[in-house]
Scaffold this motif. Structure first.
Motif, PDB file in Angstrom:
ATOM      1  N   TYR A 253       0.815  -1.224   0.000  1.00 29.79           N
ATOM      2  CA  TYR A 253       0.000   0.000   0.000  1.00 29.79           C
ATOM      3  C   TYR A 253       0.845   1.270   0.000  1.00 29.79           C
ATOM      4  O   TYR A 253       0.615   2.167  -0.829  1.00 29.79           O
ATOM      5  N   PRO A 254       1.835   1.404   0.914  1.00 24.40           N
ATOM      6  CA  PRO A 254       2.644   2.632   0.842  1.00 24.40           C
ATOM      7  C   PRO A 254       3.413   2.780  -0.460  1.00 24.40           C
ATOM      8  O   PRO A 254       3.562   3.898  -0.976  1.00 24.40           O
ATOM      9  N   VAL A 255       3.907   1.678  -1.017  1.00 21.04           N
ATOM     10  CA  VAL A 255       4.583   1.761  -2.316  1.00 21.04           C
ATOM     11  C   VAL A 255       3.596   2.187  -3.397  1.00 21.04           C
ATOM     12  O   VAL A 255       3.922   2.994  -4.282  1.00 21.04           O
ATOM     13  N   GLY A 256       2.370   1.668  -3.328  1.00 19.76           N
ATOM     14  CA  GLY A 256       1.359   2.046  -4.304  1.00 19.76           C
ATOM     15  C   GLY A 256       1.013   3.525  -4.237  1.00 19.76           C
ATOM     16  O   GLY A 256       0.885   4.192  -5.273  1.00 19.76           O
ATOM     17  N   ARG A 257       0.855   4.059  -3.027  1.00 28.25           N
ATOM     18  CA  ARG A 257       0.566   5.489  -2.887  1.00 28.25           C
ATOM     19  C   ARG A 257       1.734   6.337  -3.418  1.00 28.25           C
ATOM     20  O   ARG A 257       1.528   7.380  -4.043  1.00 28.25           O
ATOM     21  N   TRP A 258       2.937   5.870  -3.165  1.00 24.68           N
ATOM     22  CA  TRP A 258       4.117   6.569  -3.678  1.00 24.68           C
ATOM     23  C   TRP A 258       4.100   6.596  -5.200  1.00 24.68           C
ATOM     24  O   TRP A 258       4.364   7.634  -5.821  1.00 24.68           O
ATOM     25  N   SER A 259       3.754   5.480  -5.822  1.00 26.33           N
ATOM     26  CA  SER A 259       3.753   5.412  -7.287  1.00 26.33           C
ATOM     27  C   SER A 259       2.649   6.260  -7.900  1.00 26.33           C
ATOM     28  O   SER A 259       2.728   6.616  -9.074  1.00 26.33           O
ATOM     29  N   ASP A 260       1.588   6.572  -7.125  1.00 27.69           N
ATOM     30  CA  ASP A 260       0.530   7.440  -7.628  1.00 27.69           C
ATOM     31  C   ASP A 260       0.970   8.907  -7.667  1.00 27.69           C
ATOM     32  O   ASP A 260       0.359   9.715  -8.360  1.00 27.69           O
ATOM     33  N   HIS A 261       2.009   9.257  -6.911  1.00 28.63           N
ATOM     34  CA  HIS A 261       2.479  10.643  -6.857  1.00 28.63           C
ATOM     35  C   HIS A 261       3.856  10.824  -7.479  1.00 28.63           C
ATOM     36  O   HIS A 261       4.434  11.896  -7.406  1.00 28.63           O
ATOM     37  N   GLN A 262       4.388   9.784  -8.075  1.00 24.96           N
ATOM     38  CA  GLN A 262       5.733   9.823  -8.662  1.00 24.96           C
ATOM     39  C   GLN A 262       5.718   9.046  -9.969  1.00 24.96           C
ATOM     40  O   GLN A 262       4.921   8.123 -10.144  1.00 24.96           O
ATOM     41  N   ASP A 263       6.580   9.441 -10.900  1.00 24.67           N
ATOM     42  CA  ASP A 263       6.706   8.685 -12.142  1.00 24.67           C
ATOM     43  C   ASP A 263       6.985   7.215 -11.829  1.00 24.67           C
ATOM     44  O   ASP A 263       7.899   6.882 -11.078  1.00 24.67           O
ATOM     45  N   ARG A 264       6.185   6.312 -12.396  1.00 25.62           N
ATOM     46  CA  ARG A 264       6.275   4.904 -12.009  1.00 25.62           C
ATOM     47  C   ARG A 264       7.584   4.261 -12.464  1.00 25.62           C
ATOM     48  O   ARG A 264       8.059   3.322 -11.829  1.00 25.62           O
ATOM     49  N   GLN A 265       8.164   4.734 -13.554  1.00 29.05           N
ATOM     50  CA  GLN A 265       9.473   4.206 -13.939  1.00 29.05           C
ATOM     51  C   GLN A 265      10.526   4.532 -12.898  1.00 29.05           C
ATOM     52  O   GLN A 265      11.393   3.717 -12.596  1.00 29.05           O
TER      53      GLN A 265
END
Length: 439
Positions: A253-265
């Motif tokens: 979940y925290p990694v997912g939230r991070w990827s929603d606010h940052q370029d996923r690459q």
């Protein structure tokens, strides 16, 4: 979540939880028993790979059987096959015999996943599917962790008793499906995209899904072998494996939230670097059992997060009409990585020693870092349009659970913006679309 909706999904969730407790310890126990019998790492890899080959075959074809005979009958048949295969493992030992049984077990196990996921997919509307998926993942990871924690005590029962326990659990899992009242859903078949099409849409998504399949399969099948060979007993092996699964469950979940606010690459590069650093730390740093447990907790969180972030990244670039088919294709790419992983890494462990497992993890994540950086330079980051949804690589129909209303709307707006930008450079269509909606 309404009581009516919860009642509709209670039966498949209970069935999944019960059968996966047995699956949670049988996968590790199979590896440990092969090693105790004096089999080489290569033989362990062949037997382990057989399970994932069956998983891949079932992911492609089991939905046809469910469409033909219905969810309850299909679940009963798959659970019965799981029970039969694990009981036969306990009755007679032969490495090649076990490989055949694990192949059938993988085929049946993904059938159970497919029944449960498609049931939950159609039980609620788009607004409820995120919560249903959360319940599904809690049942899947929680049962797996519980099975690993009980590994030592169950193994102490005797040679055949653990297999009898797993067969008993698989048989009992049929009861909720047959006794709890519910309405059964229908399944519609959808063909996944071909690998060539997937690579054209999202090379990074394909790379991430394939690499995560290699790593996840090695964790489930070869990590118990490594832990036993460094001197841990069966109970301690179960505790270490439980810490890996706990890390996978808590850090998504925290990694997912991070990827929603940052370029996923960028997130994929960071995750690969993180897994590389943890793998090297396990290899090079002197560590106690507590330190090793913490490192494995972190490694599990990193490895298991690469797949859903890769899927979300690919969804950012997919046309709206191809989202479900694309996610299904990525799942098959992931399954292919799982199938070859035990064969490839076990042969390297035979040549390099038991520590070869983490050298392989290090090399794999180094390759992922380099490939993701190459793709990052070749193709700049797009606007984020597809919100992250935690995903478990299991079956094709379950992939549809990850397609949310926001994801579809975001993909449509992104595709329209690119089309209009070709005609009028610099145009921004996002705000007009919103104004039109308000009007």
């Amino acid at each position: 979540m309404s009581p009516q909706l919860l009642a509709m999904v209670l039966a498949p969730l209970l069935g999944l939880f019960i059968v996966c407790i047995g699956n949670g310890f049988i996968s590790s126990l199979t590896t440990l028993r092969l090693d105790a019998a004096g089999e080489s790492a290569a033989i362990v890899g062949i037997v382990s790979s057989s399970y994932f080959v069956g998983l891949t075959i079932g992911a492609m074809f089991n939905d046809r059987l469910i469409i033909r005979i219905g969810h309850i009958r299909a679940y009963s048949g798959f659970a019965s096959l799981i029970a039969v295969t694990v009981l036969l493992q306990g009755l007679y030992y032969d490495a090649w015999w076990w490989a055949a049984l694990r192949l059938i077990n993988g085929w049946a196990t993904v059938g159970v996943f497919l029944v449960v996921e498609s049931w939950m997919l159609l039980a609620g509307d788009q607004k409820a599917r995120g919560r249903l998926l959360a319940l599904y993942m809690m049942a899947l990871y929680g049962s797996g962790m519980l099975g690993q924690l009980g590994l030592g005590e169950i193994d102490a029962w005797g040679t055949a008793s653990p297999f009898m326990a797993a067969g008993l659990l698989a048989s009992l899992s049929v009861l909720p499906m047959t006794f709890i009242p519910r309405i059964t859903p229908t399944v519609e078949r959808s063909e996944p995209l071909l690998p060539k099409q997937l690579i054209h849409m999202s090379p990074s998504g394909v790379i991430g899904c394939f690499g995560s399949g290699i790593a996840i399969a090695a964790v489930y099948t070869l990590l118990p072998l490594y832990l036993q060979r460094i001197g841990l007993d069966v109970t301690e092996v179960g505790q270490m494996m439980a810490s890996v699964i706990l890390g996978a469950m808590l850090l998504q979940y925290p990694v997912g939230r991070w990827s929603d606010h940052q370029d996923r690459q960028t997130v994929l590069i960071a995750l690969s670097l993180f897994c590389l650093a943890i793998s090297l730390a396990i290899l090079l740093l002197p560590s106690s059992q507590l330190t090793l447990m913490v490192l494995l907790f972190l490694l599990g969180g990193g490895i298991f997060a690469i797949y859903p972030v890769s899927v979300s990244h690919a969804a950012d670039r997919a046309p709206a009409g191809a989202l479900v088919r694309m996610i299904q294709g990525l799942l098959l790419i992931n399954s292919a990585g799982c199938a070859i992983s035990p064969l490839l890494i076990s042969s390297l462990m035979t040549r390099m020693g038991d520590a070869g497992l983490f050298w392989c993890f290090s090399a794999l994540n180094l390759c992922l870092v380099m490939l993701f950086i190459w793709r990052r330079q070749a193709r700049p980051a797009p606007v984020q349009v597809a919100p992250f949804t935690a995903a478990t690589p299991t079956s094709l129909t379950g992939a549809e659970l990850r397609v949310t209303d926001d994801l579809v709307q975001g993909a449509l707006e992104h595709e329209l913006k690119e089309d209009l930008s070709d005609v009028v450079p610099g145009i921004d269509v996002a705000e007009p679309i919103l104004e039109a909606d308000k009007a």
